[in-house]
Design a protein around this motif. Structure first.
Motif, mmCIF file in Angstrom:
data_model
loop_
_atom_site.group_PDB
_atom_site.id
_atom_site.type_symbol
_atom_site.label_atom_id
_atom_site.label_comp_id
_atom_site.label_asym_id
_atom_site.label_seq_id
_atom_site.Cartn_x
_atom_site.Cartn_y
_atom_site.Cartn_z
ATOM 1 N N TYR A 99 -37.756 12.191 -65.790
ATOM 2 C CA TYR A 99 -37.247 11.017 -65.463
ATOM 3 C C TYR A 99 -36.828 10.818 -64.026
ATOM 4 N N LYS A 100 -36.978 11.888 -63.072
ATOM 5 C CA LYS A 100 -36.894 11.658 -61.716
ATOM 6 C C LYS A 100 -38.030 12.287 -60.937
ATOM 7 N N ASN A 101 -38.492 11.740 -60.062
ATOM 8 C CA ASN A 101 -39.598 12.262 -59.263
ATOM 9 C C ASN A 101 -39.203 13.773 -58.478
ATOM 10 N N GLU A 102 -38.079 13.881 -57.665
ATOM 11 C CA GLU A 102 -37.822 14.824 -56.799
ATOM 12 C C GLU A 102 -36.826 15.909 -57.498
ATOM 13 N N SER A 103 -35.879 15.446 -58.481
ATOM 14 C CA SER A 103 -34.847 16.560 -58.692
ATOM 15 C C SER A 103 -35.145 16.785 -60.330
ATOM 16 N N GLY A 104 -35.974 15.779 -60.972
ATOM 17 C CA GLY A 104 -36.116 16.071 -62.407
ATOM 18 C C GLY A 104 -36.829 17.125 -63.020
ATOM 19 N N GLY A 105 -37.190 18.034 -61.854
ATOM 20 C CA GLY A 105 -38.029 19.130 -62.317
ATOM 21 C C GLY A 105 -39.381 18.992 -62.485
ATOM 22 N N LYS A 106 -40.013 19.651 -63.590
ATOM 23 C CA LYS A 106 -41.442 19.651 -63.270
ATOM 24 C C LYS A 106 -41.583 18.910 -64.852
ATOM 25 N N PHE A 107 -42.883 18.379 -65.071
ATOM 26 C CA PHE A 107 -43.184 17.819 -66.321
ATOM 27 C C PHE A 107 -43.358 18.850 -67.227
ATOM 28 N N TYR A 427 -34.546 3.014 -64.904
ATOM 29 C CA TYR A 427 -34.954 3.818 -63.783
ATOM 30 C C TYR A 427 -33.448 4.725 -63.390
ATOM 31 N N TYR A 428 -33.628 6.107 -63.028
ATOM 32 C CA TYR A 428 -32.675 6.894 -62.839
ATOM 33 C C TYR A 428 -32.297 7.635 -61.068
ATOM 34 N N GLU A 429 -33.498 7.494 -60.750
ATOM 35 C CA GLU A 429 -33.291 8.618 -59.210
ATOM 36 C C GLU A 429 -32.441 7.892 -58.126
ATOM 37 N N PHE A 430 -31.424 8.488 -57.923
ATOM 38 C CA PHE A 430 -30.447 8.107 -56.950
ATOM 39 C C PHE A 430 -29.849 9.313 -56.369
ATOM 40 N N PRO A 431 -29.531 9.163 -54.913
ATOM 41 C CA PRO A 431 -29.711 8.109 -54.102
ATOM 42 C C PRO A 431 -31.128 8.453 -53.455
ATOM 43 N N TYR A 432 -31.595 9.624 -53.292
ATOM 44 C CA TYR A 432 -32.923 9.700 -52.734
ATOM 45 C C TYR A 432 -34.021 9.469 -53.594
ATOM 46 N N TRP A 433 -35.119 8.877 -53.022
ATOM 47 C CA TRP A 433 -35.414 8.345 -52.023
ATOM 48 C C TRP A 433 -34.869 6.735 -51.846
ATOM 49 N N HIS A 434 -34.371 6.148 -50.911
ATOM 50 C CA HIS A 434 -34.237 4.834 -50.718
ATOM 51 C C HIS A 434 -33.065 4.113 -51.287
ATOM 52 N N HIS A 435 -32.323 4.922 -52.207
ATOM 53 C CA HIS A 435 -30.885 4.550 -52.428
ATOM 54 C C HIS A 435 -30.900 3.127 -53.273
ATOM 55 N N VAL A 436 -31.389 3.330 -54.360
ATOM 56 C CA VAL A 436 -31.882 2.224 -55.414
ATOM 57 C C VAL A 436 -30.723 2.785 -56.632
ATOM 58 N N GLN A 437 -29.938 1.879 -56.778
ATOM 59 C CA GLN A 437 -28.889 2.145 -57.840
ATOM 60 C C GLN A 437 -29.539 2.411 -59.441
ATOM 61 N N ASP A 506 -25.481 13.054 -69.941
ATOM 62 C CA ASP A 506 -25.733 14.187 -69.291
ATOM 63 C C ASP A 506 -26.932 13.927 -68.315
ATOM 64 N N PHE A 507 -28.071 13.557 -69.133
ATOM 65 C CA PHE A 507 -29.300 13.287 -68.655
ATOM 66 C C PHE A 507 -29.498 12.361 -67.406
ATOM 67 N N ARG A 508 -28.443 11.474 -67.586
ATOM 68 C CA ARG A 508 -28.621 10.318 -66.453
ATOM 69 C C ARG A 508 -27.532 10.791 -65.305
ATOM 70 N N LYS A 509 -26.903 12.062 -65.423
ATOM 71 C CA LYS A 509 -26.130 12.417 -64.170
ATOM 72 C C LYS A 509 -26.783 12.677 -62.983
ATOM 73 N N ILE A 510 -26.074 12.280 -61.978
ATOM 74 C CA ILE A 510 -26.489 12.485 -60.632
ATOM 75 C C ILE A 510 -25.971 13.622 -60.142
ATOM 76 N N THR A 511 -26.871 14.823 -59.828
ATOM 77 C CA THR A 511 -26.240 16.288 -59.489
ATOM 78 C C THR A 511 -26.269 16.280 -57.862
ATOM 79 N N ASP A 512 -25.787 17.301 -57.590
ATOM 80 C CA ASP A 512 -26.060 17.767 -56.090
ATOM 81 C C ASP A 512 -27.280 17.712 -55.517
ATOM 82 N N LYS A 513 -28.415 18.064 -56.184
ATOM 83 C CA LYS A 513 -29.460 18.210 -56.007
ATOM 84 C C LYS A 513 -30.145 16.782 -55.585
ATOM 85 N N ASP A 514 -29.579 15.716 -56.240
ATOM 86 C CA ASP A 514 -30.186 14.231 -55.795
ATOM 87 C C ASP A 514 -29.619 13.924 -54.361
#
Ligand code: SGN
Ligand code: CA
Length: 521
Positions: A99-107, A427-437, A506-514
């Motif tokens: 669900y996220k590019n950078e911190s959602g891990g691998k497919f 859409y889930y990825e926040f705040p990196y990149w580009h800070h889109v809620q 939980d799935f939608r949580k933003i963690t430190d990694k983000d």
């Protein structure tokens, strides 16, 4: 044998029952799926738009003239990895887990994907170019994907992973990726079997590095500005108005500034990548803020469109190859992107939002046997519908169920009466990149309703018939209270249908990694 039996039930009316198995198998359609990264409708002349005459895309346009152009193919989560995962699995991010590019891990490579099914059913399968899913591709006889910069790839002299081994190549990525694909078509595949080829360009993704021959293409031209270039985000202050993807966020690297020789390693990267922060605008000294915005946009749009030009050229090479080898008639060729992109629209670059420019994917299909040349379609289709459609076209049956629906009938010009009238977005990825809620929502032919959550709680409604540029958030307009109520109900229904609900909080949580910036050298 199963493949031939299945094929018979999908064969065209002029297929002879007396045909040998071999002939039948040859008549199974080939599929070439061409996906450029961050290619958007505004940059394709077949779709019209402001760059149409200055920066035409003749080869993509040829595909549209000879096939069907789709106006409303929508991305369920408008960002690279997640969109690709949805395309491959036919399922929403909440089901396929990516669900996220950078911190959602691998497919998760154990998931069902359509190429594996094609491979099992007698197809020759291959993948060239950008993969960007972290895990090793499955279901391909041959693959060669970008394996540098966190699998984003490089434009020049890129490293590819070729069937499990890294190889550094010399040259420009769009040309190289096409060379590999054409070489496979000509020399490597078994020509007695049908084929599925995924040809996925890195271009025109950031950092927008054109082929040298196109670097100065529009040097003396001032490119036009999109009508929403000066959007002031009124009524959308906390959403569209609070991002890091306006043209003020272009970095020094984006503007092709050379870093001082004295800087090395991390310092140099920092100089290039993160040059643009609020109050740290990248622009020539002494230039006014307004002129600086235009200057940044001009640099960006010329590089972006030059990258598109190379994609278009290379698509032309593929079309030529098909023509010269008698493959045009029996090959379905699709041209698309992993999502749309802002080309200064709303003052942005990048994607992510449910707003039109990133939500809509370019999508053009040529398949002379089935698709009427020069046709245009307006049905709502989404990226989870691709996999079941390709399966349907190839006549492959499976017990595996996906959330998407085949639109083969749409391709035949015969849209079913009960075809979907709305699509669900998340859409889930926040705040990196580009800070889109983070946000989820519903998109119908007339309306877009979205809920932005996490550290804000904002609803937006757009009546796109009256406000096609989505500048007026009318969520609090009493005239629309019934519409809002109705759309919220429908949205709830879609969330239920696709299994996306509060139990997945939980799935939608933003963690430190983000919050960490991941830079791959
Ligand atoms: C990189 C880019 C971002 C872009 C993401 C996702 N930064 O991180 O601008 O939004 O990719 O793009 S860059 O400075 O490294 O180029 S995606 O297409 O892979 O989703
Ligand atoms: Ca992308």
């Amino acid at each position: 044998l199963t493949a031939f039996v299945v094929f018979a039930s999908f064969s065209c009316k002029n297929d002879s029952n007396k045909a040998t198995n071999e002939e039948e198998s040859q008549e199974k359609p080939n599929i070439i799926y061409v996906m450029a990264d961050d290619l958007t409708i505004q940059a394709i002349s077949a779709y019209g738009g402001i760059y149409k005459d200055i920066a035409p895309t003749p080869n993509i346009d040829r595909l549209a003239n000879e096939g069907m152009l789709f106006e409303d193919v929508l991305c369920t989560n408008a960002i690279c990895g997640p969109s690709r995962a949805s395309i491959l699995t036919g399922d929403y991010s909440n089901v396929n887990g990516y669900y996220k590019n950078e911190s959602g891990g691998k497919f998760d490579a154990s998931k069902w994907t359509f190429p594996q099914e094609f491979q099992k059913n007698g197809y020759q399968t291959s993948l060239f170019g950008k993969w960007h899913l972290g895990s090793e591709p499955k279901g391909f006889d041959v693959f060669k994907y970008h394996n540098s910069a966190g699998q984003q790839g490089h434009y020049w002299d890129p490293v590819y992973n070729e069937n499990g081994k890294d190889v550094k190549e010399t040259g420009y990525s769009s040309n190289l990726t096409t060379n590999f694909a054409l070489n496979w078509l000509e020399n490597q595949r078994d020509k007695s079997a049908p084929f599925l080829m995924l040809l996925q360009y890195k271009a025109p993704h950031r950092p927008w590095e054109p082929d040298h021959k196109y670097e100065k293409l529009w040097e003396d031209v001032e490119m036009p500005y999109p009508v929403t270039f000066n959007d002031d985000y009124k009524g959308r202050e906390l959403t569209a108005g609070d991002t890091e993807m306006t043209v003020d966020f272009f970095s020094r690297r984006d503007m092709k500034l050379k870093s001082p020789d004295s800087l090395e390693g991390k310092e140099r990267l920092a100089w290039e990548f993160y040059g643009a922060k609020p109050g740290e605008l990248v622009q020539p000294e002494g230039m006014s803020y307004q002129d600086g915005r235009k200057w940044r946009y001009q640099n960006f749009i010329k590089d972006y469109l030059a990258c598109v030009k190379s994609v278009d050229d290379n698509l032309g090479r593929v079309l030529d190859y098909l023509d010269k080898n008698g493959l045009t008639n029996n090959t379905m060729i699709v041209l698309t992107s992993d999502q749309g992109f802002y080309l200064g629209d709303h003052g942005f670059f990048d994607k992510r939002f449910i707003y039109e420019e990133s939500l809509r994917m370019p999508f053009i299909v040529r398949f002379p046997k089935m698709v009427k040349p020069g046709s245009v379609n307006h049905d709502i289709i989404s990226n989870i519908d691709f996999a079941p459609t390709f399966m349907d076209i190839a006549g492959i049956n499976t017990d595996h169920e996906v959330q998407g629906k085949s639109f083969k009938k749409v391709l035949q010009g015969n849209t079913p009466e009960d075809w979907q009238q709305a699509m669900y977005y998340h859409y889930y990825e926040f705040p990196y990149w580009h800070h889109v809620q983070p946000h989820y929502g519903i998109r119908t032919p007339q309306y877009t309703l979205a809920h932005f959550y996490y550290n804000i709680d904002v609803w937006e409604l757009y009546d796109r018939e009256k406000d096609p540029n989505e500048l007026h958030n009318i969520i609090n307009d009493p005239q629309y209270s019934n519409v809002v109520e109705h759309l919220k109900e429908e949205l709830k229904g879609l969330m239920k249908q696709y299994g996306d609900d509060e139990s997945l909080a939980d799935f939608r949580k933003i963690t430190d990694k983000d919050f960490g910036l991941i830079v791959d050298k």
